[in-house]
Design an enzyme around this catalytic site. Structure first.
Site, PDB file in Angstrom:
ATOM      1  N   GLY A  81      25.787  47.682  63.428  1.00 29.54           N
ATOM      2  CA  GLY A  81      27.176  48.048  63.661  1.00 29.54           C
ATOM      3  C   GLY A  81      27.762  47.152  64.725  1.00 29.54           C
ATOM      4  O   GLY A  81      27.026  46.533  65.509  1.00 29.54           O
ATOM      5  N   GLN A  86      33.373  44.246  71.154  1.00 29.98           N
ATOM      6  CA  GLN A  86      32.190  43.402  71.244  1.00 29.98           C
ATOM      7  C   GLN A  86      32.467  41.976  70.780  1.00 29.98           C
ATOM      8  O   GLN A  86      31.615  41.097  70.944  1.00 29.98           O
ATOM      9  CB  GLN A  86      31.036  43.995  70.439  1.00 29.98           C
ATOM     10  N   CYS A 132      21.555  47.251  71.556  1.00 33.53           N
ATOM     11  CA  CYS A 132      22.973  46.936  71.468  1.00 33.53           C
ATOM     12  C   CYS A 132      23.138  45.430  71.475  1.00 33.53           C
ATOM     13  O   CYS A 132      22.497  44.731  72.268  1.00 33.53           O
ATOM     14  CB  CYS A 132      23.715  47.566  72.645  1.00 33.53           C
ATOM     15  N   LEU A 133      24.008  44.921  70.617  1.00 31.99           N
ATOM     16  CA  LEU A 133      24.227  43.483  70.554  1.00 31.99           C
ATOM     17  C   LEU A 133      24.841  42.957  71.838  1.00 31.99           C
ATOM     18  O   LEU A 133      24.730  41.768  72.128  1.00 31.99           O
ATOM     19  CB  LEU A 133      25.130  43.143  69.365  1.00 31.99           C
ATOM     20  N   HIS A 174      27.047  55.531  68.488  1.00 39.06           N
ATOM     21  CA  HIS A 174      26.943  54.345  69.336  1.00 39.06           C
ATOM     22  C   HIS A 174      28.233  53.527  69.279  1.00 39.06           C
ATOM     23  O   HIS A 174      28.784  53.129  70.317  1.00 39.06           O
ATOM     24  CB  HIS A 174      25.752  53.506  68.867  1.00 39.06           C
ATOM     25  N   GLU A 175      28.728  53.276  68.065  1.00 35.30           N
ATOM     26  CA  GLU A 175      29.924  52.443  67.923  1.00 35.30           C
ATOM     27  C   GLU A 175      31.170  53.161  68.428  1.00 35.30           C
ATOM     28  O   GLU A 175      32.048  52.530  69.035  1.00 35.30           O
ATOM     29  CB  GLU A 175      30.107  52.018  66.458  1.00 35.30           C
ATOM     30  N   HIS A 178      31.466  52.757  72.127  1.00 33.89           N
ATOM     31  CA  HIS A 178      32.023  51.462  72.535  1.00 33.89           C
ATOM     32  C   HIS A 178      33.544  51.534  72.668  1.00 33.89           C
ATOM     33  O   HIS A 178      34.130  50.947  73.590  1.00 33.89           O
ATOM     34  CB  HIS A 178      31.671  50.384  71.515  1.00 33.89           C
TER      35      HIS A 178
END
Length: 220
Positions: A81, A86, A132-133, A174-175, A178
């Site tokens: 995701g 991000q 996480c990216l 999670h997304e 953000h």
């Protein structure tokens, strides 16, 4: 061993595109085929710590291009995701390509999402590994509910309701975090957060090199 009625119902294992079953979905989504790779922001950058703004214009070429770029950037970074902040854009939007615990693949995007979690009296928290990216190279155990519903819109303004269980429910939570200016680090103890940041410092350059290699392999 007993089996509940819910467990005994047949499961449609076709992939889900925008929440609906489809017969097939290519390994690289059509959006990614059109997209360009963008730089992934890293924890510590201000845009990751402030709430995103709602999208107010739908059906635009700019919004479609952003979604295309986010899909390709997510694939290049080996993510499940990716939220708009991000890639440096402070809008309430995320994309996903994520399996649930039954192995069903979920692919899509969600604009202006609102997370609907189970009633606390019926909520089941699962401790599981999460990365996480924007925290490259680090991963920690984070408690999340095993079921989540997110309501929002697609890029043309059509309403969507996406339900996730297991790992996909974790992705949705999670997304959405953000978009409120939070990363999973905010859910950790001070000790675990310090450990995650140490992991990132040790491994980030290796992660960046792998992403660059994958982008080059895709001709991007």
């Amino acid at each position: 061993m007993s089996v509940s009625h819910e467990q005994s119902r047949p499961v449609d294992r076709r992939p889900r595109l925008q929440g609906r079953p489809v017969d097939s979905c290519p390994a690289l989504s059509p959006e990614a085929e059109r997209g360009s790779v963008r730089r992934v922001t890293v924890v510590g950058e201000e845009i990751l710590s402030r709430p995103c703004q709602e999208v107010t214009e739908f059906g635009s070429a700019g919004l479609s291009a952003l979604i295309d770029d986010m899909f390709l950037t997510m694939y290049v970074a080996d993510g499940a995701g990716l939220a708009a902040n991000q890639v440096g854009v402070g809008l309430r939007l995320f994309v996903y390509d994520c399996p649930d615990d039954q192995g069903i693949r979920h692919v899509g995007h969600l604009v202006n999402p609102v997370l609907d979690l189970p009633d606390p009296r019926n909520r089941r928290l699962i401790d599981d590994f999460e990365g996480c990216l924007s925290v490259p190279g680090a991963g920690m155990t984070v408690p999340r509910t095993d079921r989540a519903v997110v309501r929002g819109l697609d890029k043309d303004g059509n309403p969507l309701v996406i339900e996730g269980t297991g790992y996909f429910a974790r992705c949705l939570q999670h997304e959405t975090d953000h978009l409120f200016g939070h990363t999973y680090l905010d859910r950790l103890s001070k000790r675990d957060r310090k450990d995650a940041l140490r992991q990132m410092e040790e491994r980030r350059e290796e992660v960046f090199a792998l992403r660059a290699a994958k982008a080059a392999g895709l001709g991007r």
